[in-house]
Design an enzyme around this catalytic site. Structure first.
Site, PDB file in Angstrom:
ATOM      1  N   SER A   1      -4.809 -11.651   0.579  1.00 62.20           N
ATOM      2  CA  SER A   1      -5.055 -11.531  -0.853  1.00 62.20           C
ATOM      3  C   SER A   1      -3.784 -11.163  -1.607  1.00 62.20           C
ATOM      4  O   SER A   1      -2.816 -11.915  -1.592  1.00 62.20           O
ATOM      5  CB  SER A   1      -6.172 -10.520  -1.088  1.00 62.20           C
ATOM      6  OG  SER A   1      -6.632 -10.561  -2.415  1.00 62.20           O
TER       7      SER A   1
ATOM      8  N   ASP B   1      -3.993 -14.676  -7.788  1.00 60.49           N
ATOM      9  CA  ASP B   1      -3.344 -14.113  -6.606  1.00 60.49           C
ATOM     10  C   ASP B   1      -3.303 -15.182  -5.515  1.00 60.49           C
ATOM     11  O   ASP B   1      -3.781 -16.308  -5.725  1.00 60.49           O
ATOM     12  CB  ASP B   1      -4.059 -12.833  -6.161  1.00 60.49           C
ATOM     13  CG  ASP B   1      -5.474 -13.073  -5.676  1.00 60.49           C
ATOM     14  OD1 ASP B   1      -6.062 -14.132  -6.018  1.00 60.49           O
ATOM     15  OD2 ASP B   1      -6.027 -12.216  -4.967  1.00 60.49           O
TER      16      ASP B   1
END
Length: 463
Positions: free
Chosen positions: A106, A250
């Site tokens: 992530s 992201d």
């Protein structure tokens, strides 16, 4: 070097010693434990597991180990290649698989990677199920398939298109309205899978775009967490006046942040607030976010006649609470939008499409839209942990500090959150990094930062 086992999966830095990092031997161990758990739970219902990954430099190595291990256990692997987290979640459902593994850390820096574990609904394992997987891994009593029952390897690159089509089919996404508005946007895809899928989504919506950091090399051009301090490049580009909106994701595209037409941050906390305001204007219902998210969602929800509920931090905690209260929209203040009409997972593609539809309908500038919401300021601080840090003792100390304060409501379902009439502060151990997060919110940044720093000093005094 670090290996973190939590509700957010198995996460660690690449290289180093076994048991202390995310390395091939530990990847085999945790993948095998997950496969054995899924087989016990699903009893080989479809005998398929989906694997997707972001563009991290270590991704190919980790993927090869994961896929080989799953095949060794006897599972057929559907490798969907470079794919977002929400795409992988949807692929599990669309393919009827028994589960899925997303290979992504992530927002963590380039030296990190992780295994995010999904059930057959394409949703993250619950804390209880995750604990079972970890227990299986610790026992290391593994059984693999014989030569006649090894799994098969299947590559399927169709799920980006299927994901985009599912977004365009949502009732509250007005493709024609977005096309007529002729938006011009600038997008920072941070050298990962957003650079592959977001141009396809924007093409389908008729949006003119410029992509920054678009090559999916995994060699991130800046810190990949979509916070203002990391986004000077796109903020400067927005100040040229050529764009209506800035979009930032992201590396695995489950978090979403917007930038106003004048180059100022819309505020990652307000991604969910703005999308929820639009959804609630069309669909009456309740909302959920985590304890570390802005009060603005509560205010907007009540404005539309709904009820707001808070959950512990962690996507599965939020989705569990959403199902419990029948929420029509929810998510996390880090820019994670969860819209059940699509699926129970944070999805930047869904957030982008709903936000652009809302903006097209209102016919206003992004900065003007932001000005319509309650204005709170959140200070987001962190404290790096040492092996000697006693987090439990710190939390007890914090609770004791406010026990006699009649104006304070103390919530300890996830760390400690102290709620005052005009502000709040939340201290908790991170699920994804070896840190304590200290989030605080008030009418001004100075007030928010002051109460956050007060709790940080408690931690420093105890170290």
């Amino acid at each position: 070097m670090t290996l973190i086992k939590s509700i957010s999966g198995i996460r660690g830095t690449i290289g180093g010693s076994t048991g202390d990092t995310l390395n091939p031997l530990d990847i085999v161990k945790f993948t095998t434990a997950y496969a054995q758990f899924i087989r016990r739970e699903r009893k080989g219902f479809s005998n398929k597991i989906v694997v997707g990954r972001d563009a991290r430099i270590s991704g190919e190595m980790v993927k090869n180990v994961v896929c080989g291990t799953l095949m060794g256990v006897g599972y057929d692997v559907i490798d969907i290649g470079l794919a977002t987290t929400p795409t992988t979640e949807l692929a599990v459902r669309m393919s009827g698989a028994d589960g899925g593994i997303i290979i992504t850390a992530s927002h963590n820096p380039r030296q990190w990677n992780a295994l995010k574990l999904l059930n057959n609904e394409g949703e993250f394992l619950t804390a209880a199920d995750g604990a079972i997987v970890l227990a299986i891994a610790e026992r290391e009593i593994f059984e693999y398939a014989d030569v006649d029952h090894l799994g098969h390897y299947i590559e399927d690159s169709s799920f980006d298109a299927r994901h985009i089509e599912s977004v365009l089919q949502l009732k509250l996404v007005d493709v024609e309205a977005v096309k007529k508005t002729k938006f011009k946007v600038c997008v920072d895809t941070i050298n990962s899978v957003g650079g592959i899928i977001l141009p396809k989504l924007l093409d389908a919506l008729g949006v003119e775009y410029t992509i920054l950091n678009g090559e999916a090399t995994g060699d991130f051009a800046h810190n990949p967490e979509p916070l203002e301090k990391n986004l000077q490049g796109i903020m400067d580009e927005m100040k040229t006046g050529k764009y209506d909106l800035g979009i930032v994701v992201d590396p695995d595209v489950d978090r979403l942040a917007f930038i106003c037409e004048d180059g100022k941050m819309f505020g990652e906390e307000y991604t969910l607030v703005s999308v929820a305001d639009y959804v609630l204007s069309k669909t009456k219902g309740n909302t959920v976010s985590n304890l570390s998210s802005t009060r603005a969602l509560r205010d907007v929800t009540r404005k539309h006649g709904g009820e707001y509920a808070a959950a512990a931090v962690g996507e599965v905690n939020v989705t569990t609470k959403m199902k419990e209260v029948n929420a029509v929209i929810g998510g996390e203040g880090n820019g994670g939008v969860i819209y059940p009409e699509s699926h129970y997972g944070r999805d930047a593609l869904v957030g982008i499409a709903l936000f652009l539809t809302s903006l097209a309908e209102k016919g206003c500038k992004v900065s003007e839209l932001r000005a319509t919401f309650p204005d709170y300021q959140i200070a987001k601080n962190r404290i790096d942990l040492t092996p000697e840090t006693d987090v439990d003792a710190i939390l007890v100390k914090v609770k004791e500090m406010f026990a006699a304060d009649v104006t304070a409501q103390v919530n300890d379902i996830d760390g400690v959150k102290i709620d005052f009439p005009d502000k709040w502060v939340h201290l908790r151990k991170s699920n994804t990094e070896p840190i304590i997060r200290v989030y605080s919110e008030a009418a001004t940044m100075e007030e928010a930062d002051a109460i956050g720093k007060k709790l940080m000093q408690v931690v420093y005094d105890m170290q």
